[in-house]
Write an enzyme that holds these catalytic residues in place. Structure first.
Site, PDB file in Angstrom:
ATOM      1  N   SER A 152       0.915  -1.235  -0.049  1.00 14.17           N
ATOM      2  CA  SER A 152       0.124  -0.147  -0.034  1.00 14.17           C
ATOM      3  C   SER A 152       0.852   1.197  -0.025  1.00 14.17           C
ATOM      4  O   SER A 152       1.786   1.391  -0.847  1.00 14.17           O
ATOM      5  CB  SER A 152      -0.896  -0.127   1.219  1.00 14.17           C
ATOM      6  OG  SER A 152      -1.985   1.148   1.208  1.00 14.17           O
ATOM      7  N   ASP A 252     -10.020  -4.107  -4.480  1.00 17.35           N
ATOM      8  CA  ASP A 252      -9.310  -3.010  -3.886  1.00 17.35           C
ATOM      9  C   ASP A 252      -9.513  -1.800  -4.790  1.00 17.35           C
ATOM     10  O   ASP A 252      -9.026  -1.904  -5.852  1.00 17.35           O
ATOM     11  CB  ASP A 252      -7.723  -3.411  -3.767  1.00 17.35           C
ATOM     12  CG  ASP A 252      -7.051  -2.325  -3.010  1.00 17.35           C
ATOM     13  OD1 ASP A 252      -7.521  -1.300  -2.613  1.00 17.35           O
ATOM     14  OD2 ASP A 252      -5.657  -2.595  -2.926  1.00 17.35           O
ATOM     15  N   HIS A 282      -8.091  -5.374  -0.024  1.00 22.71           N
ATOM     16  CA  HIS A 282      -6.790  -4.464   0.518  1.00 22.71           C
ATOM     17  C   HIS A 282      -6.140  -5.051   1.765  1.00 22.71           C
ATOM     18  O   HIS A 282      -6.925  -4.979   2.764  1.00 22.71           O
ATOM     19  CB  HIS A 282      -7.120  -2.963   0.430  1.00 22.71           C
ATOM     20  CG  HIS A 282      -6.034  -2.200   0.737  1.00 22.71           C
ATOM     21  ND1 HIS A 282      -5.200  -1.878  -0.289  1.00 22.71           N
ATOM     22  CD2 HIS A 282      -5.434  -1.625   1.994  1.00 22.71           C
ATOM     23  CE1 HIS A 282      -4.490  -0.912   0.140  1.00 22.71           C
ATOM     24  NE2 HIS A 282      -4.463  -0.981   1.712  1.00 22.71           N
TER      25      HIS A 282
END
Length: 314
Positions: A152, A252, A282
């Protein structure tokens, strides 16, 4: 995916918080959870520091139960540049070490909003540069065995570090692994160029509102959010990057921008593998080891670390 499956996955949605006001509360919850799981992983790591521009940056080094590779995975954690730390990511890093058979070095970079861009990036860059210049510090003989890894916002930092190393004419990492990376600055469903922002920005683990909050805390100046070191997809030159593995999650909102970054890297002449984990949310890298999404991702990571870029582009 059918409606029943979507409804079940919706049960795993994160509680909605105003990240701009509640990031401190989120950090405290993460710290409490880390304290509960911490004793289980105490023997898996050792604590050290790296000196970066006169600052001491904490680094936690995880040894695999069975070492199968000479690579060192230099890991930058996620959390929107605002939450997360080496404590909350200790279980994920211990899992990463065991499932890859590699040493994992997790960097505890400075967080926004107390330390906005580029503070955290400077910490990650400084540790990476030190390790690449002096790989013997990690017990390896070649900088080519250093692999940048992030998830991320941490994958965003890994991509930015790679760009900085090239731009400054420094030794780059041999490879990079970007797990559902943030690569673009616009996550408003009305203006984003990516369908996944509109399709998956409300229902699941991460929302477009949260991502926009993170950006406001990390980069208060809206103009700066288009800086390639904040949004790597804005870079006009992506040549000279390490061999790259980009792994995305189907459900996601960051999926499309991550895959687009992989394609942009490939178009610039780099070797890239892009893999989408179907039905994944995610943040799946932090799931338990029996998770199907986690197991699939590590199968792909294993192939990549073994030198395989096969598997086909998405």
């Amino acid at each position: 995916m059918n409606r029943l499956s979507r409804a079940v996955l919706g049960l795993f949605a994160a509680p909605r918080v105003n990240m701009r006001e509640d990031y401190g509360k989120v950090r405290r919850v993460q710290q409490r959870l880390a304290a509960l799981s911490g004793p289980r992983y105490r023997t898996a790591y050792r604590q050290t520091v790296a000196e970066v521009a006169g600052r001491l940056v904490p680094v936690r080094v995880f040894q695999p139960r069975q070492k199968r590779r000479d690579d060192v995975l230099l890991f930058f954690h996620g959390g929107g540049w605002v939450t997360g730390d080496i404590e909350s990511y200790t279980p994920a890093c211990a899992t990463m070490a065991d499932l890859t058979g590699c040493v994992v070095a997790s960097v505890d970079y400075r967080l926004a909003p107390e330390h906005p861009f580029p503070a955290g990036l400077e910490d990650c860059f400084g540790v990476a540069r030190l390790l690449l210049q002096e790989p013997h510090r990690a017990g390896i003989g070649s900088a080519g065995n250093v692999v940048l890894v992030g998830d991320s916002a941490g994958a965003n930092l890994a991509a930015a570090v790679s760009l900085m190393l090239r731009d400054q004419g420094l030794r780059t990492a041999g490879r990079q692994i970007l797990l559902y990376p943030v690569t673009h600055w616009d996550h408003d469903p009305l203006t984003s160029p990516f369908a996944s922002v509109r399709h998956h920005g409300e229902d699941y683990r991460l929302t477009n509102t949260e991502v926009q909050d993170y950006f406001e805390l990390y980069v208060p100046d809206p103009v700066q959010r288009r800086n390639p070191l904040v949004a790597p997809l804005m870079a006009t030159d992506l040549s000279g990057q390490p061999e790259s593995l980009v792994i995305t999650a189907e459900l996601d909102l960051l999926r499309d921008e991550g895959e687009e970054y992989g394609r942009a890297l490939r178009a610039a002449g780099n070797q890239v593998r892009i893999h989408r984990v179907e039905s994944a949310l995610h943040g799946f890298i932090a799931l338990p080891r029996f998770s199907r999404s986690l197991r699939e991702a590590y199968e792909v990571i294993d192939d990549f670390l073994d030198g395989s870029l096969n598997g086909g582009p998405t």
